[in-house]
Write a protein that holds these residues in place. Structure first.
Motif, PDB file in Angstrom:
ATOM      1  N   GLU A   1       0.827  -1.206   0.000  1.00 37.76           N
ATOM      2  CA  GLU A   1       0.000   0.000   0.000  1.00 37.76           C
ATOM      3  C   GLU A   1       0.863   1.258   0.000  1.00 37.76           C
ATOM      4  N   ILE A   2       1.952   1.231   0.786  1.00 38.39           N
ATOM      5  CA  ILE A   2       2.862   2.380   0.803  1.00 38.39           C
ATOM      6  C   ILE A   2       3.472   2.600  -0.573  1.00 38.39           C
ATOM      7  N   ASP A   3       3.926   1.502  -1.200  1.00 35.22           N
ATOM      8  CA  ASP A   3       4.524   1.599  -2.532  1.00 35.22           C
ATOM      9  C   ASP A   3       3.521   2.132  -3.539  1.00 35.22           C
ATOM     10  N   ALA A   4       2.269   1.635  -3.461  1.00 32.64           N
ATOM     11  CA  ALA A   4       1.239   2.094  -4.397  1.00 32.64           C
ATOM     12  C   ALA A   4       0.928   3.571  -4.196  1.00 32.64           C
ATOM     13  N   GLU A   5       0.887   4.012  -2.938  1.00 34.65           N
ATOM     14  CA  GLU A   5       0.590   5.411  -2.657  1.00 34.65           C
ATOM     15  C   GLU A   5       1.703   6.331  -3.161  1.00 34.65           C
ATOM     16  N   LEU A   6       2.956   5.922  -2.938  1.00 33.90           N
ATOM     17  CA  LEU A   6       4.073   6.721  -3.447  1.00 33.90           C
ATOM     18  C   LEU A   6       4.052   6.782  -4.963  1.00 33.90           C
ATOM     19  N   HIS A   7       3.697   5.633  -5.591  1.00 36.84           N
ATOM     20  CA  HIS A   7       3.617   5.607  -7.040  1.00 36.84           C
ATOM     21  C   HIS A   7       2.501   6.518  -7.539  1.00 36.84           C
ATOM     22  N   GLN A   8       1.376   6.546  -6.805  1.00 40.10           N
ATOM     23  CA  GLN A   8       0.268   7.395  -7.219  1.00 40.10           C
ATOM     24  C   GLN A   8       0.620   8.871  -7.078  1.00 40.10           C
ATOM     25  N   LEU A   9       1.403   9.215  -6.051  1.00 43.56           N
ATOM     26  CA  LEU A   9       1.851  10.595  -5.923  1.00 43.56           C
ATOM     27  C   LEU A   9       2.710  11.004  -7.113  1.00 43.56           C
ATOM     28  N   THR A  10       3.539  10.081  -7.584  1.00 41.64           N
ATOM     29  CA  THR A  10       4.348  10.363  -8.769  1.00 41.64           C
ATOM     30  C   THR A  10       3.458  10.560  -9.982  1.00 41.64           C
ATOM     31  N   GLU A  11       2.400   9.743 -10.082  1.00 41.63           N
ATOM     32  CA  GLU A  11       1.498   9.864 -11.229  1.00 41.63           C
ATOM     33  C   GLU A  11       0.753  11.190 -11.229  1.00 41.63           C
ATOM     34  N   MET A  12       0.495  11.753 -10.028  1.00 41.48           N
ATOM     35  CA  MET A  12      -0.169  13.053  -9.966  1.00 41.48           C
ATOM     36  C   MET A  12       0.704  14.132 -10.585  1.00 41.48           C
TER      37      MET A  12
ATOM     38  N   SER B   1       1.126   6.270 -15.831  1.00 41.80           N
ATOM     39  CA  SER B   1       2.121   5.279 -16.216  1.00 41.80           C
ATOM     40  C   SER B   1       2.124   4.168 -15.174  1.00 41.80           C
ATOM     41  N   GLY B   2       2.809   3.091 -15.511  1.00 42.49           N
ATOM     42  CA  GLY B   2       2.959   1.996 -14.563  1.00 42.49           C
ATOM     43  C   GLY B   2       2.482   0.680 -15.130  1.00 42.49           C
ATOM     44  N   LEU B   3       2.799  -0.390 -14.385  1.00 40.83           N
ATOM     45  CA  LEU B   3       2.451  -1.749 -14.788  1.00 40.83           C
ATOM     46  C   LEU B   3       1.237  -2.227 -14.009  1.00 40.83           C
ATOM     47  N   VAL B   4       0.265  -2.788 -14.723  1.00 37.39           N
ATOM     48  CA  VAL B   4      -0.917  -3.404 -14.121  1.00 37.39           C
ATOM     49  C   VAL B   4      -0.885  -4.894 -14.454  1.00 37.39           C
ATOM     50  N   ARG B   5      -0.860  -5.741 -13.419  1.00 38.40           N
ATOM     51  CA  ARG B   5      -0.771  -7.190 -13.609  1.00 38.40           C
ATOM     52  C   ARG B   5      -2.135  -7.828 -13.363  1.00 38.40           C
TER      53      ARG B   5
ATOM     54  N   PRO C   1      -6.156   2.043  -5.370  1.00 35.28           N
ATOM     55  CA  PRO C   1      -5.829   1.905  -6.791  1.00 35.28           C
ATOM     56  C   PRO C   1      -4.917   3.028  -7.286  1.00 35.28           C
ATOM     57  N   SER C   2      -3.962   2.658  -8.122  1.00 31.68           N
ATOM     58  CA  SER C   2      -3.138   3.653  -8.799  1.00 31.68           C
ATOM     59  C   SER C   2      -3.950   4.249  -9.942  1.00 31.68           C
ATOM     60  N   LEU C   3      -3.468   5.356 -10.496  1.00 36.10           N
ATOM     61  CA  LEU C   3      -4.180   5.972 -11.621  1.00 36.10           C
ATOM     62  C   LEU C   3      -4.202   5.027 -12.813  1.00 36.10           C
ATOM     63  N   ALA C   4      -3.084   4.344 -13.069  1.00 35.42           N
ATOM     64  CA  ALA C   4      -3.040   3.401 -14.187  1.00 35.42           C
ATOM     65  C   ALA C   4      -4.089   2.305 -14.003  1.00 35.42           C
ATOM     66  N   PHE C   5      -4.183   1.761 -12.783  1.00 40.92           N
ATOM     67  CA  PHE C   5      -5.177   0.722 -12.521  1.00 40.92           C
ATOM     68  C   PHE C   5      -6.595   1.266 -12.669  1.00 40.92           C
ATOM     69  N   SER C   6      -6.833   2.488 -12.190  1.00 37.83           N
ATOM     70  CA  SER C   6      -8.164   3.087 -12.310  1.00 37.83           C
ATOM     71  C   SER C   6      -8.572   3.225 -13.770  1.00 37.83           C
ATOM     72  N   LEU C   7      -7.638   3.618 -14.628  1.00 32.08           N
ATOM     73  CA  LEU C   7      -7.943   3.747 -16.053  1.00 32.08           C
ATOM     74  C   LEU C   7      -8.221   2.384 -16.681  1.00 32.08           C
ATOM     75  N   VAL C   8      -7.443   1.376 -16.302  1.00 34.89           N
ATOM     76  CA  VAL C   8      -7.676   0.017 -16.808  1.00 34.89           C
ATOM     77  C   VAL C   8      -9.044  -0.484 -16.350  1.00 34.89           C
ATOM     78  N   LEU C   9      -9.352  -0.291 -15.078  1.00 31.58           N
ATOM     79  CA  LEU C   9     -10.638  -0.731 -14.538  1.00 31.58           C
ATOM     80  C   LEU C   9     -11.792  -0.061 -15.267  1.00 31.58           C
ATOM     81  N   ASN C  10     -11.697   1.235 -15.486  1.00 33.64           N
ATOM     82  CA  ASN C  10     -12.777   1.953 -16.143  1.00 33.64           C
ATOM     83  C   ASN C  10     -12.963   1.505 -17.592  1.00 33.64           C
ATOM     84  N   ALA C  11     -11.844   1.183 -18.253  1.00 30.03           N
ATOM     85  CA  ALA C  11     -11.935   0.715 -19.638  1.00 30.03           C
ATOM     86  C   ALA C  11     -12.612  -0.649 -19.723  1.00 30.03           C
ATOM     87  N   LEU C  12     -12.481  -1.449 -18.659  1.00 34.36           N
ATOM     88  CA  LEU C  12     -13.031  -2.798 -18.676  1.00 34.36           C
ATOM     89  C   LEU C  12     -14.459  -2.874 -18.168  1.00 34.36           C
ATOM     90  N   ARG C  13     -14.920  -1.884 -17.425  1.00 39.95           N
ATOM     91  CA  ARG C  13     -16.264  -1.922 -16.867  1.00 39.95           C
ATOM     92  C   ARG C  13     -17.299  -2.194 -17.953  1.00 39.95           C
TER      93      ARG C  13
END
Length: 307
Positions: free
Chosen positions: A77-88, A93-97, A282-294
């Motif tokens: 969660e810490i890693d994801a939050e730091l990554h999301q701050l970078t995305e802001m 960007s980023g990898l979604v598995r 969720p990271s921004l990349a994951f949020s975009l992937v999720l929204n595209a798949l809904r």
């Protein structure tokens, strides 16, 4: 409050997940000796052994499993939050598995995500395509795709596709040698093309329903596969009756290369869901992937998270 060395905890989590001091040292960018000393120091301070070490492997003790379960996801969660701050600050960007079955990948994920990946070239998606019911938390996937009735209750599940129907089909040549099955029970007398489940090692059970009556049939046959394209090929070759989502057979049914049976025993059912941990940020990349798949996408501005 007693201050703890969080590096030692991170080192322990990494070793427990990697099952090796060598691999963990590579992931963390530290020497193996420094890593070993840090974990040993943590065990000494806690007065309990956290890892069982052999010449070939490293695995958590019961106490280590408890600690890993309690704190491992917090580092994620810490890693994801730091990554999301970078995305802001930067573009998404980023990898979604995502772990998923072959049919879901071909029928839904790739078609829906292709436009997104063209729009956001710095987003990457890794598909783990298999039929095992993977533990997405333990295996560090961002999400998985399954049918709704197989998803754990502590997960967030989002529908990503329409209802599906199964189909049982074989080649005309096969039915020249064998009678058409009239009920699911008749399949026991037929050469059926089976699928091996990777998780439990058992064979896929064929489920049918008509007028509220449900039947599960354990079929038998000469060939077994663990991928659906191979099953379709075997059916086309006259090797038996196959049972898959109907769109796997669609072009062959339309052109007469396969004959469908037991159609009235295959009603529509809820299709695929994307699921992910409820405690995940969720990271921004994951949020975009999720929204595209809904199944019904939500308006999503850059900087928003997924619900």
């Amino acid at each position: 409050m007693v201050k703890r060395n969080l590096n030692d905890l991170l080192y322990f989590v990494t070793v427990a997940r990697e099952g090796s001091f060598t691999r963990a040292a590579s992931v963390l960018g530290v020497t193996q000796s420094a890593l070993s000393q840090a974990v040993s120091g943590l065990e000494a301070r806690l007065h309990i052994r956290l890892l069982t070490r052999t010449t070939r492997s490293v695995s958590p003790t019961a106490a280590g499993e408890r600690l890993l379960s309690a704190i491992g996801h917090r580092f994620d969660e810490i890693d994801a939050e730091l990554h999301q701050l970078t995305e802001m600050r930067d573009k998404p960007s980023g990898l979604v598995r995502i772990t998923c079955g072959e049919h879901a990948a071909r029928a839904i994920l790739v078609p829906k995500l292709a436009p997104l990946l063209l729009e956001y070239p710095d987003i990457k998606v890794e598909f783990d395509v298999n039929y095992a019911l993977r533990d997405i938390v333990a295996d560090r996937f961002d999400a998985g795709v399954r049918f709704g009735d197989t998803i754990d209750k502590d997960m967030i599940a989002v529908p990503i596709g329409p209802k599906l129907r199964m189909a049982a089909a074989a080649s005309p040549a096969y039915f020249q040698r064998h009678p058409l099955p009239k009920t699911p029970g008749d399949l026991i007398q037929h050469n059926c093309i089976n699928m091996r489940m990777q998780t439990a090692g058992g064979l896929w059970t064929w489920d049918f329903e008509r007028r509220g009556k449900q039947l599960s049939v354990r079929v038998d046959g000469q060939v077994i596969f663990n991928t659906s394209p191979s099953i379709v090929d075997a059916a086309l070759a006259g090797m038996g009756i196959a049972h898959l989502p109907e769109d796997e057979f669609a072009p062959h049914l339309e052109q007469g290369r396969l004959v469908r049976v037991l159609d009235d025993w295959c009603p529509p059912f809820p299709g695929y869901y994307l699921y992910y941990p409820s405690r995940r940020q969720p990271s921004l990349a994951f949020s975009l992937v999720l929204n595209a798949l809904r199944a019904t996408p939500l308006p999503l501005a850059i900087g928003q998270g997924a619900a």
